[in-house]
Design an enzyme around this catalytic site. Structure first.
Site, PDB file in Angstrom:
ATOM      1  NE  ARG A  19      -2.209  -2.051   3.149  1.00 42.42           N
ATOM      2  CZ  ARG A  19      -2.626  -2.349   4.386  1.00 42.42           C
ATOM      3  NH1 ARG A  19      -3.740  -1.830   4.866  1.00 42.42           N
ATOM      4  NH2 ARG A  19      -1.905  -3.165   5.138  1.00 42.42           N
ATOM      5  CD  GLN A  79       7.895 -14.659   7.399  1.00 38.60           C
ATOM      6  OE1 GLN A  79       7.943 -13.427   7.347  1.00 38.60           O
ATOM      7  NE2 GLN A  79       6.838 -15.307   7.834  1.00 38.60           N
ATOM      8  CE1 TYR A 395      38.066  21.192 -10.691  1.00 38.12           C
ATOM      9  CE2 TYR A 395      36.312  22.301 -11.908  1.00 38.12           C
ATOM     10  CZ  TYR A 395      37.069  21.162 -11.655  1.00 38.12           C
ATOM     11  OH  TYR A 395      36.816  20.026 -12.352  1.00 38.12           O
TER      12      TYR A 395
END
Ligand code: UD1
Ligand code: CA
Length: 482
Positions: A19, A79, A395
């Site tokens: 759901r 499980q 940079y």
């Protein structure tokens, strides 16, 4: 506290959660900084169990990886097929060698509002009453979908739990429901699970049947009614997820307010469980405080601010800001409209002003970066002023480089610091400079083209224009007047 430690806590988390309509397994959906199952495990931890087992099945690779990363103390039991809650608990016990001596507490992985205190109350009732099984129940306004608690008319003792789908009309009228949380005697639980059948409407092994089985075998069954029914709400869809997030957020804010924090608008303030507040913090509307954010005494944050993993010092002020993994020193001010990225460290009394972005930058005590700047990969000393519209050019297209600026510097507006570069203590730089070479302490660096004025250019090139007329009028005015 640890006198009544359970032998094991088993968390059921193998179900599909269809759901939720999501690629993410249900128990990994997030609220207030933790997954659904993470909240359940945090509550379980408060019982200090010897073993903590999570039963996984659906999407188990994702769930197992999440547990390994966030809660390594929890072990998993797989499980393979989801044959019911009884089968899930049987799988958990098998992973622990078949039976467990002592108390086994079972909780569902989708009840994030459950508190350690409520689990403790259940375990205490279970032990004090010498029960074989104790179920945590709650009176709810709407019991639709839940298992109903059936009590003996005369004694009031719990006799059975009947699933909604299997319940009669009279049973469906009962508003006391099974929260899905139980305490069991480990040995008796293992025996009873062997007797659970699948002749019900869903063809599953119901854990809830264990209560009737134990009672019929002459063992004591009891119930503990939750003080606040909202705690046991299970999440099955995203509407319930949002409701639970709101409820948990309210709980966290209430705790903060009672500890001396002013929350101006709880409706638009969102916090994670991991946030720490000191007294006299003020939080303005529209603020999200996430991760390991810490706010020291008297700090004031917001409005419209998102802090993630950020430490704000005593008396600091952070306004209209986004910050991630940053440190704001005591008495510092940030914003409005600042972006502090990881590795930003602001010293005491420092100032980051409007439209300023910082990253991996240590900014010293009393140093100011007031306007329109980018400070990346930098160390700036104390009491320095960085002029408006400065960029730390870190940079070169391949690697990042560092800029160091000393203490008591005054750098001009519109400077580019082309890293790697160093500006010494007490140095000045001229406005509009592109600083590519180190500046010695105490010097003034000027790094820009010389200004050249070309006389009469407008009259020649733009004859008759408004500019030319204004210039002509100005030239007729006697010199020295204005
Ligand atoms: C269950 C209870 C119901 C109770 C409600 C509380 C049973 C039979 N019913 O109903 O009495 O009122 O919880 O919310 O126990 N799960 C597994 N393996 C399975 C089946 C389920 O791990 O084979 C896990 C789910 O992931 C979930 C939890 O067990 O976390 C509960 O399962 P769910 O199918 O949601 O049970 P409900 O129908 O809500
Ligand atoms: Ca459920």
């Amino acid at each position: 506290m640890s006198a009544n430690r359970p032998a094991a806590v088993v968390v059921l988390a193998a179900g599909g959660g269809t759901r939720m309509k999501s690629a993410t397994p249900k128990v990994l959906h997030e609220l207030c900084g933790r997954s659904l199952v993470g909240h359940v495990l945090a509550a379980a931890d408060e019982l200090e169990p010897e073993h903590l087992v999570v039963v996984v099945g659906h999407a188990r690779e994702q769930v197992t990886a999440h547990l390994a990363a966030t809660h390594p103390a929890a072990r998993t039991a797989v499980q393979e097929t989801q044959n019911g809650t009884g089968h899930a608990v049987r799988t958990a016990l098998e992973s622990l060698g078949g039976t467990v001596d002592g108390t086994v507490v079972v909780v569902c992985g989708d009840t994030p509002l459950l508190t350690g205190g409520t689990l403790r109350a259940l375990a205490d009732v279970h032990t004090a009453d010498g029960n074989a099984v104790t179920v945590l129940t709650a009176e709810v306004p709407d019991a639709t979908g839940y298992g109903r608690i059936v009590r003996d008319g005369a004694s009031g003792a719990v006799t059975a739990i009947v699933e909604h789908k299997d319940a009669s009309e009279t049973q469906r009228a009962v508003r006391e429901i099974n929260s899905g949380v139980f305490a069991f005697d480990g040995r008796l639980l293992a025996e009873a699970l062997g007797k659970v059948r699948t002749d019900n409407s869903q063809g599953e092994e119901y854990l809830t049947d264990v209560l009737g089985i134990l009672r019929e075998a002459g063992h004591r069954a009891g119930a503990c009614v939750a003080a606040d029914h909202r705690e046991i709400a299970g999440i099955n869809n995203r509407v319930q997820l949002a409701e639970a997030r709101r409820a948990l957020n309210d709980r966290l804010l209430e705790r903060a307010m009672l500890a001396g924090v002013t929350v101006v608008d709880p409706a638009t303030t969102w916090v994670d469980v991991t946030v720490a507040f000191e007294q006299d913090v003020v939080v303005h509307p529209g603020t999200q405080l996430l991760g390991a954010t810490r706010l020291a005494e008297g700090a004031e944050v917001g409005p419209n601010t998102r802090l993630t993993g950020t430490a704000v010092g005593a008396g600091a002020r952070v306004d209209n800001t986004v910050a991630l993994d940053a440190e704001v020193g005591p008495g510092a001010t940030v914003g409005p409209f600042a972006y502090l990225r990881p590795g930003t460290r602001l010293g005491a009394g420092a100032k980051i002003g409007t439209y300023v972005e910082t990253k991996n930058a240590s900014i010293g005590e009393g140093t100011k970066v007031p306007h329109l700047s980018y400070v990346g990969d930098a160390t700036i000393g104390d009491h320095t002023n960085i002029g408006a519209a400065s960029v730390f050019v870190n940079y070169d297209g391949e690697s990042k480089h560092h800029t160091t600026i000393g203490s008591h510097c005054k750098t001009g507006s519109d400077n580019m610091f082309v890293a790697p570069v160093t500006v010494g203590d007490g140095a000045y730089t001229a406005a509009g400079s592109v600083i590519t070479k180190d500046v010695p302490p105490g010097s003034l660096a000027v790094a820009r083209g010389q200004q050249r004025n070309i006389d009469g250019w407008v009259a020649r090139k733009r004859p008759g224009s408004a500019a030319a007329k204004a210039a002509e009028a100005a030239s007729r005015e006697p010199a020295g007047e204005s």
